[in-house]
Design a protein around this motif. Structure first.
Motif, short mmCIF file in Angstrom:
data_model
loop_
_atom_site.label_atom_id
_atom_site.label_comp_id
_atom_site.label_asym_id
_atom_site.label_seq_id
_atom_site.Cartn_x
_atom_site.Cartn_y
_atom_site.Cartn_z
N UNK A 122 -41.62 -4.07 5.48
CA UNK A 122 -42.48 -5.17 3.65
C UNK A 122 -41.63 -5.30 2.75
N UNK A 123 -40.74 -4.36 2.82
CA UNK A 123 -39.63 -4.28 0.76
C UNK A 123 -39.39 -5.96 1.07
N UNK A 124 -38.93 -6.02 2.63
CA UNK A 124 -37.49 -6.94 2.81
C UNK A 124 -38.33 -8.50 3.10
N UNK A 125 -40.06 -8.35 3.07
CA UNK A 125 -40.47 -9.70 3.93
C UNK A 125 -40.26 -10.66 4.55
N UNK A 126 -39.33 -9.81 5.58
CA UNK A 126 -38.70 -10.85 6.91
C UNK A 126 -39.25 -10.04 8.04
N UNK A 127 -40.08 -11.09 8.81
CA UNK A 127 -40.71 -10.25 9.91
C UNK A 127 -40.05 -10.01 11.07
N UNK A 128 -38.81 -10.31 11.64
CA UNK A 128 -38.37 -11.39 12.23
C UNK A 128 -37.47 -9.84 12.73
N UNK A 129 -37.27 -9.62 13.51
CA UNK A 129 -36.35 -8.11 14.33
C UNK A 129 -34.89 -8.64 14.20
N UNK A 130 -34.80 -9.43 14.50
CA UNK A 130 -33.13 -9.62 15.76
C UNK A 130 -33.16 -10.99 14.77
N UNK A 131 -32.81 -11.69 13.23
CA UNK A 131 -32.86 -13.01 13.19
C UNK A 131 -31.42 -13.71 13.72
N UNK A 132 -31.48 -14.95 14.44
CA UNK A 132 -30.98 -15.20 14.47
C UNK A 132 -29.42 -15.89 13.55
N UNK A 133 -28.45 -15.36 13.92
CA UNK A 133 -26.99 -15.05 12.43
C UNK A 133 -25.83 -14.82 13.01
N UNK A 134 -24.47 -15.51 12.53
CA UNK A 134 -23.41 -14.96 13.01
C UNK A 134 -23.54 -13.45 13.05
N UNK A 135 -23.80 -13.11 11.60
CA UNK A 135 -23.33 -11.91 10.86
C UNK A 135 -24.14 -10.48 11.87
N UNK A 136 -24.71 -11.35 12.40
CA UNK A 136 -26.17 -9.58 13.32
C UNK A 136 -25.32 -9.13 14.11
N UNK A 137 -23.88 -8.71 15.13
CA UNK A 137 -23.49 -7.76 15.27
C UNK A 137 -22.94 -6.78 14.25
N UNK A 138 -22.06 -7.64 13.04
CA UNK A 138 -21.99 -6.89 12.29
C UNK A 138 -22.68 -5.66 12.39
N UNK A 139 -23.95 -6.38 11.58
CA UNK A 139 -24.97 -5.85 11.31
C UNK A 139 -25.51 -4.61 11.87
N UNK A 140 -25.51 -4.61 13.01
CA UNK A 140 -26.51 -4.21 14.47
C UNK A 140 -25.87 -2.84 14.20
N UNK A 141 -23.97 -2.73 14.33
CA UNK A 141 -22.76 -1.97 14.06
C UNK A 141 -23.06 -1.24 13.25
N UNK A 142 -22.98 -1.56 12.01
CA UNK A 142 -22.45 -0.90 10.77
C UNK A 142 -24.39 0.25 10.36
N UNK A 143 -25.33 -1.28 10.63
CA UNK A 143 -26.70 -0.32 9.89
C UNK A 143 -26.67 1.07 11.70
N UNK A 144 -26.37 0.30 12.69
CA UNK A 144 -26.53 1.95 14.01
C UNK A 144 -25.50 3.41 13.24
#
Length: 192
Positions: free
Chosen positions: A45-67
Motif C-alpha cells: 500500500x505504501x509503495x504504490x507499486x502493484x507489480x510483485x516482480x518488476x522487470x529490472x536488472x537489480x531484481x535478483x539482488x533485491x530478491x536475495x537480500x530481501x529473502x
C-alpha cells in the motif's frame, strides 16, 4: 526527531506485545504470520507499486537480500519471543536494542564508514551495558546468555541488511526489498 521518538516507541511496543502474548496466545508463530501479512499489505500500500516482480536488472539482488532479511526478521522475532518467555521483557528488549552495535561495526568494517568519537563512545557504553547485564542474566537464567546474544546478533544483522541493500541494491527497488523481506518472513512463519 519526531520519527526517531515514534520508532523507539514502536520498537518498545513490540517487546511489550510479545510479553503480553506469552500468557494469552498459544500459537505464537501464528501471531508472527499475521504480523508479517499485515506488514506485507502495508508495504504494498505504501509503495504504490502493484507489480510483485518488476522487470529490472537489480531484481535478483533485491530478491536475495530481501529473502535473507526476511529470514533474519523472523528469527529475531522468534528469539525475542523465546527470550521474553525466559527472561521477561527488560533484558531481551535491551539486548535487541543493543543489536545496533552490529550494523555500526559492520558498516565501519565492510564499507569503511568513519567511526567518530561519539560512535566509539556509544559502542563502549553498549558493550559496558552488556557486561553489566550479564551478571543479572546469569542470576536470572542460570548462567545462559546464549539466547540473548543470539537475539542481539540476529536483530543487528537484520538491521545491517538495510545498509547492505543501500550499498548494493537498486535504489528504485527499495520498496520491493521491504516487501520481499516481509513476504519471506510471512512464508517462513506459515511453513513453521
Amino acid at each position: 526527531m519526531l520519527f526517531l521518538i515514534l520508532a523507539v516507541l514502536s520498537s518498545s511496543m513490540v517487546s511489550i506485545v510479545m510479553r503480553i502474548s506469552t500468557d494469552k496466545i498459544s500459537a505464537n508463530i501464528s501471531m508472527l504470520a499475521v504480523n508479517y501479512l499485515v506488514c506485507s499489505l502495508l508495504a504494498v500500500a505504501f509503495s504504490g507499486q502493484w507489480t510483485l516482480f518488476p522487470k529490472d536488472a537489480g531484481l535478483p539482488t533485491t530478491l536475495l537480500l530481501g529473502g535473507i532479511c526476511g529470514a533474519l526478521f523472523l528469527s529475531s522475532f522468534m528469539l525475542l519471543q523465546w527470550n521474553v518467555s525466559r527472561n521477561g521483557v527488560a533484558l531481551p528488549a535491551t539486548f535487541m536494542k543493543l543489536g545496533v552495535l552490529v550494523p555500526t561495526l559492520l558498516s565501519a568494517l565492510v564499507f569503511g564508514e568513519e567511526l567518530t568519537l561519539l560512535r566509539i563512545l556509544g559502542v563502549i557504553v553498549a558493550v559496558a551495558a552488556i557486561l553489566l547485564m550479564q551478571d543479572k542474566a546469569q542470576k536470572e537464567t542460570g548462567g545462559s546468555m546464549l539466547g540473548l546474544i543470539a537475539l542481539l546478533l540476529s536483530g543487528g544483522l537484520s538491521d545491517f541488511m538495510s545498509k547492505l541493500y543501500e550499498e548494493l541494491g537498486a535504489p528504485n527497488l527499495k520498496d520491493q526489498f521491504l516487501l520481499y523481506t516481509f513476504l519471506v518472513a510471512l512464508i517462513l512463519s506459515v511453513v513453521l
